[in-house]
Motif scaffolding. Structure first.
Motif, mmCIF file in Angstrom:
data_model
loop_
_atom_site.group_PDB
_atom_site.id
_atom_site.type_symbol
_atom_site.label_atom_id
_atom_site.label_comp_id
_atom_site.label_asym_id
_atom_site.label_seq_id
_atom_site.Cartn_x
_atom_site.Cartn_y
_atom_site.Cartn_z
ATOM 1 N N LEU A 17 -7.834 1.725 -3.850
ATOM 2 C CA LEU A 17 -7.627 0.474 -3.130
ATOM 3 C C LEU A 17 -6.390 0.553 -2.243
ATOM 4 C CD1 LEU A 17 -8.518 -2.482 -2.708
ATOM 5 C CD2 LEU A 17 -6.986 -3.109 -4.583
ATOM 6 N N ASP A 18 -5.344 1.204 -2.728
ATOM 7 C CA ASP A 18 -4.128 1.337 -1.941
ATOM 8 C C ASP A 18 -4.373 2.157 -0.682
ATOM 9 O OD1 ASP A 18 -1.087 0.998 -1.862
ATOM 10 O OD2 ASP A 18 -1.279 3.165 -1.712
ATOM 11 N N ASN A 19 -5.137 3.227 -0.797
ATOM 12 C CA ASN A 19 -5.432 4.051 0.383
ATOM 13 C C ASN A 19 -6.213 3.265 1.428
ATOM 14 O OD1 ASN A 19 -4.152 6.324 -0.650
ATOM 15 N ND2 ASN A 19 -6.007 7.085 -1.640
ATOM 16 N N PHE A 20 -7.057 2.344 0.979
ATOM 17 C CA PHE A 20 -7.853 1.555 1.913
ATOM 18 C C PHE A 20 -7.006 0.473 2.586
ATOM 19 C CE2 PHE A 20 -10.369 -2.269 2.742
ATOM 20 C CZ PHE A 20 -11.314 -1.777 3.630
ATOM 21 N N ILE A 21 -6.239 -0.280 1.794
ATOM 22 C CA ILE A 21 -5.502 -1.426 2.323
ATOM 23 C C ILE A 21 -4.293 -0.993 3.134
ATOM 24 C CG2 ILE A 21 -4.021 -3.353 1.589
ATOM 25 C CD1 ILE A 21 -6.032 -4.081 -0.467
#
Length: 383
Positions: A17-21
């Motif tokens: 999720l961090d890589n996406f956001i």
């Protein structure tokens, strides 16, 4: 609050999720980001204010506040958050996982053993959740784009707007108004336009700002009071913004001439209180324990924002040294000089800049370096 199983799920999926956001978070957001904190926020903002004063310019700094950013009824609208996640490319099983995570949440209140009715709510990031800060940053990512004439500096729900303008010289441009007054008037008009767009942003995404907690400060070297009658033209959410002589942002206390005197007074007051508490415990603890307490509860106060007030007058910085001298006598130990620790912090920031570990606004302070190929370097040495 989330249960343990939900926290475990967040911990497992957090890297993805961090890589996406992370790709959608603007560079003006310093909160809840890796290798970034309040020090980066202050180091990015304070040089711009100093540069404005050195160039004989003026600046208006506005402190905004979002109502209830991390209360139970937070302003993160789930329907909009899910729509934005899908719009930005999230799909498939990942999106299907987010939908139940951001739905069907209920709460009730127990007072004196009596429980209220259960109510469903439709907004608010869960308190204590790992994903909540990321969702907040993602939900507010469009806030900087609302500002066409000013620059934003954000840390979580605390936002600051900076507008640099005009010359502080009183050169007459019309028969009635000096150029200084005209510059301020134009700045007011542009800021009002940006603030109006912020209100529209809040209405669109159901984010409520707190006009009563919105304050402004004129940063200027002029000898006037700094609060001209036209300053009352600055409005936000139907309320006039109050101009102050000092402005508190993320623990940094700015004054309108950037003398750092209010900041130093505030730090010294808090440090003396903590040192007084240590003195009352002196008879119960040994020297080594007192030294640990000093480093944890007193020196940490003295060093908060040390890169911001690095250019403060030597007399102000000596007040910090006197507090540490008292601690040395109390603990019977020697501590590293605060001036040396400030230099070490500055060196650490330089290394961080050179390594490219700072976000955009701060990384712009790093000069462009020209890399010379090794073969050319050897040839130049031979000549």
């Amino acid at each position: 609050m989330l249960d343990c199983l939900s926290l475990c799920l967040e911990r497992v999926l957090d890297p993805q999720l961090d890589n996406f956001i992370r790709k959608f978070i603007p560079d003006s957001q310093y909160g809840f980001r890796a290798k970034c904190g309040t020090q980066d926020y202050g180091v990015s903002l304070s040089p711009k204010l100093h540069e404005a004063l050195e160039a004989s310019l003026e600046a208006i700094l506005i402190a905004l506040d979002v109502a209830g950013a991390f209360d139970a009824f937070d302003k993160v609208w789930w329907a909009a958050l899910l729509a934005n996640l899908e719009h930005c490319g999230m799909s498939g099983k990942c999106l299907q996982l987010m939908k139940p995570y951001l739905s069907a949440r209920f709460l009730y209140v127990v007072a004196n053993g009596i429980a209220s009715d259960t109510m469903e709510f439709f907004c608010g990031v869960p308190q204590g959740a790992i994903w909540s800060p990321k969702f907040w940053n993602f939900h507010m990512r469009e806030l900087p784009s609302c500002l066409l004439h000013a620059e934003s500096f954000n840390y979580a729900d605390d936002s600051a707007i900076l507008k640099v303008f005009g010359h502080s010289c009183a050169t007459w441009s019309t028969d009635h108004f000096p150029r200084q007054t005209m510059d301020r008037h134009n700045a007011m008009c542009e800021l009002n336009a940006d603030l109006s767009r912020l209100i529209d942003f809040g209405v669109k995404w159901k984010v409520q700002f707190e006009p009563t907690k919105t304050h402004a400060m004129l940063v200027s070297n002029t000898k006037d009071s700094g609060i001209f009658p036209l300053m009352s033209q600055l409005c936000f959410g139907g309320a006039h913004i109050q101009f102050e002589e000092e402005l508190l942002l993320v623990g940094f206390l700015f004054d309108r001439k950037l003398t750092w005197r209010p900041m130093v007074n505030r730090i010294c007051s808090k440090a003396r209180q903590a040192l007084g508490a240590m003195f009352r415990l002196k008879g119960l603890l040994g020297c080594s324990d007192l030294a640990v307490l000093f480093k944890a509860f007193v020196r940490s106060i003295l060093e908060y924002g040390n890169l911001e007030y690095l250019a403060a007058a030597p007399g102000y910085l000596q007040r910090f040294d006197r507090i540490q001298e008292r601690a040395k006598k109390m603990c019977g130990r020697q501590f590293t000089a605060l001036a040396d620790r400030r230099k070490a912090a500055a060196f650490g920031l330089v290394c961080k800049l050179l390594e490219g570990e700072c976000i955009g606004q701060l990384q712009q302070m790093c000069p462009s370096l020209i890399t010379v190929p090794r073969s050319r370097a050897k040839g130049a040495a031979g000549c």
